[in-house]
Scaffold this active site. Structure first.
Site, mmCIF file in Angstrom:
data_model
loop_
_atom_site.group_PDB
_atom_site.id
_atom_site.type_symbol
_atom_site.label_atom_id
_atom_site.label_comp_id
_atom_site.label_asym_id
_atom_site.label_seq_id
_atom_site.Cartn_x
_atom_site.Cartn_y
_atom_site.Cartn_z
ATOM 1 N N PRO A 1 -6.568 2.193 13.610
ATOM 2 C CA PRO A 1 -5.690 0.563 12.831
ATOM 3 C C PRO A 1 -4.664 1.110 13.799
ATOM 4 O O PRO A 1 -3.639 1.697 13.530
ATOM 5 C CB PRO A 1 -6.023 0.742 11.335
ATOM 6 C CG PRO A 1 -6.960 2.154 11.225
ATOM 7 C CD PRO A 1 -7.329 2.979 12.380
ATOM 8 N N LYS A 2 -4.083 -0.260 14.135
ATOM 9 C CA LYS A 2 -3.334 -0.428 14.818
ATOM 10 C C LYS A 2 -2.024 -1.240 13.036
ATOM 11 O O LYS A 2 -2.073 -2.040 13.267
ATOM 12 C CB LYS A 2 -2.777 -1.444 16.066
ATOM 13 C CG LYS A 2 -1.325 -1.802 16.669
ATOM 14 C CD LYS A 2 -1.935 -2.543 17.590
ATOM 15 C CE LYS A 2 -0.300 -2.684 18.735
ATOM 16 N NZ LYS A 2 0.697 -3.244 17.606
ATOM 17 N N TRP A 3 -1.093 -0.173 13.244
ATOM 18 C CA TRP A 3 -0.289 -1.225 11.860
ATOM 19 C C TRP A 3 0.400 -1.690 11.979
ATOM 20 O O TRP A 3 1.705 -1.551 13.081
ATOM 21 C CB TRP A 3 -0.002 0.400 10.907
ATOM 22 C CG TRP A 3 -0.775 1.103 10.612
ATOM 23 C CD1 TRP A 3 -1.632 2.228 11.428
ATOM 24 C CD2 TRP A 3 -2.087 1.159 9.903
ATOM 25 N NE1 TRP A 3 -3.084 2.795 10.730
ATOM 26 C CE2 TRP A 3 -2.818 2.247 9.232
ATOM 27 C CE3 TRP A 3 -2.057 0.440 8.356
ATOM 28 C CZ2 TRP A 3 -3.869 2.214 8.225
ATOM 29 C CZ3 TRP A 3 -2.809 0.260 6.755
ATOM 30 C CH2 TRP A 3 -4.114 1.202 7.264
#
Length: 350
Positions: free
Chosen positions: A34-36
């Site tokens: 995931p891209k936080w």
């Protein structure tokens, strides 16, 4: 502070791509995470002292005392960990990332830092290990660094987290759709055989690409003093009020000058014929900047590209696509915007 690698270190970056890449096209394959949507932070721990480096040159250590305490208590020994600082908001079952609350954490007053550390405590999501003990892992492939990271963080608990990972393209595509509902920014693809390359765009990031028709409300002059630096954009809410939703920029030198002439007929003027100016919102990030702008009559519609919303505003600067002379300004409402389905942040972190 002792460290087996250079301090501060520029974090490895990602380049934007339009869709989730096929792992079979990359030697060794890809790992997806995931891209936080938070503050990038590299945590240096020598067994005693903690330092949190940022993507820029400004350390973040003093702003997150609750994380410093968690790192000191939970990290098993000296190490350097790369990850993202986030703030969670919402009740159980409907949590999401809160960028606005996170941005408020950067404040010069010690008393405010202490108060916000309790009111809006931060969390840290780790996704890479750059050193352990006296050993630098910068030249190790990501596959090995990730394996070592899982060992180092095997016993940590909130507010420290290990980022989820998959090697399955279909799962990554599902994450791209679902996790946005929890406030995440997209998906990152990492070559599993890549060494850590500070400052270089070795990874790939996939974010949502959307467009919206917006009303032009003003412009700011470019910092050079010549031409348009950014366009100010608005949308009408359900009560018929024109709300500021952000700006669009990144124009060429030639286009900036063209826009000045093109927008002259729309400039609001006072009785003396002078352009009416407005003053934009200020924050601790823009306290020293000129936030004034030239007001325009809300008569022109533009199509812009954006990735996601943060409340009622574009989360990032939008990109100008084209003018829409066929659209009436009053038709540019929030109803046109695509809203992601809610997704619980805890489900992403667990």
């Amino acid at each position: 502070m002792r460290s087996p690698i250079e301090m501060p270190l520029d974090p490895m970056l990602a380049k934007a791509v339009k869709e989730v890449p096929d792992p079979s096209t990359v030697k060794g394959g890809l790992a997806f995470e995931p891209k936080w949507d938070g503050f990038r932070g590299i945590v240096y721990f020598d067994g005693d002292e903690i330092e949190i480096g940022s993507r820029g040159s400004k350390p973040l250590t003093r702003y997150f005392p609750e994380l410093v305490e968690a790192f000191r208590k939970q990290l098993p020994g000296p190490c350097v960990v790369d990850g993202e600082i986030i703030v969670r908001t919402g009740s159980a079952g409907s949590e999401r990332l809160d960028w606005e609350a996170l941005s408020q954490r950067i404040h010069p007053a010690e008393s405010r830092i202490t108060r916000l550390a309790k009111e809006t405590p931060a969390a840290f999501v780790a996704f890479d290990l750059l050193a352990v003990g006296e050993e630098s892992l910068l030249d190790a492939p990501f596959r090995d660094r990730r394996g070592r990271l899982e060992q180092v963080l095997a016993n940590v608990a909130a507010p420290l987290h290990l980022s989820r990972q998959t090697f399955d393209m279909a799962t990554a595509e599902r994450w791209l759709e679902e996790f946005e509902g929890a406030g995440l920014d997209g998906v990152v693809a990492k070559p599993v055989e890549a060494v850590y390359s500070p400052g270089k765009r070795i990874m790939q990031k996939i974010k949502h690409a959307r467009t919206a028709d917006v009303v032009l409300t003003g412009y700011r002059v470019h910092k050079s003093g010549n031409g348009v630096g950014s366009l100010l954009l608005g949308l009408y809410n359900a009560d018929g009020q024109l709300m500021n939703v952000g700006g669009a920029s990144a124009f060429s030198d030639k286009r900036r000058l063209e826009l000045i002439e093109e927008l002259q007929p729309l400039v609001q003027r006072d009785e003396a014929g002078d352009a009416v100016k407005g003053e934009g919102e200020r924050s601790r990030f823009s306290a020293a900047k000129d936030t004034s702008f030239v007001k325009l009559r809300p008569e022109r519609v533009a199509e812009v590209a954006y990735d996601q919303m943060e409340g009622w505003r574009f989360r990032h600067t939008a990109q100008f696509v084209r003018w829409r002379p066929d659209r009436e300004p009053r038709s540019c409402t929030f109803e046109q915007l695509e809203r992601p389905l809610a997704y619980d942040l805890e489900e992403v972190l667990s």
